[in-house]
Design an enzyme around this catalytic site. Sequence first.
Site, short mmCIF file in Angstrom:
data_model
loop_
_atom_site.label_atom_id
_atom_site.label_comp_id
_atom_site.label_asym_id
_atom_site.label_seq_id
_atom_site.Cartn_x
_atom_site.Cartn_y
_atom_site.Cartn_z
N GLY A 99 -3.05 2.46 -3.67
CA GLY A 99 -2.64 3.86 -3.67
C GLY A 99 -2.34 4.37 -2.27
CB THR A 152 2.98 4.18 -5.41
OG1 THR A 152 3.56 4.43 -4.14
CG2 THR A 152 3.27 5.35 -6.33
CB VAL A 206 -0.93 0.01 1.23
CG1 VAL A 206 -1.58 1.37 1.43
CG2 VAL A 206 -2.01 -1.06 1.08
CB CYS A 207 1.12 4.14 0.72
SG CYS A 207 1.45 5.89 0.81
CB THR A 208 5.79 5.00 -0.66
OG1 THR A 208 5.71 5.07 0.77
CG2 THR A 208 5.29 6.30 -1.28
#
Length: 197
Positions: A152, A122, A102-104
Amino acid sequence: MKMAFILFDGMTLLDFSGFYEAVTWMGILKAKEGVTWEFCSTKAEITDDRGLTIKVPHVYPDLSGYDLLFVPGGFATRQLKDDPDFISWLQSARNVEIKASVCTGSLLLGAAGFLEGKRATTNPSAYELLAPYCSEVVKSRIVRDGNVFTGGGVSASLDLGLYLVESLTSTEFARQVQEKMDYPYYRPGQMIEQPGT
């Protein structure tokens, strides 16, 4: 199914906790046999990006014995992606069947080589950082390419967790978990960015 949750200093807690909350229901409600999970890191205690300290029972485990690897994000990923010891440890998961971030967290999957030839997403603030690691950065909340699932920014953790639950069980079970979480925003059966869609 044995799941490894990767934790590290400076991670964003919601990146981890939303996904964790959703997928562990597969074990709690016995949707799949033998669902277990472990918290893994390179150190016995980590502190998230808001100052919360978490004890981690599994330090530098061999990640090859897991069926699912999950990596959260946070600003610390921008340094960790260039940390050879951390990335080498992550690479012990090369044969793990399902990889998710998730995310970065996707930057760490990418630095470990797990996104080569894959489409991924991302946090919108890190699209350019992700680009060198994958075949295409998709500006979408959830992207699945084979057995690699990426989400994201931050709250996408909840949606990615439910999507993975739905992918591994059924739409009906995903709805059941959604109700347990009192989270009305996920749409079971929705189209997710996949190759060819």
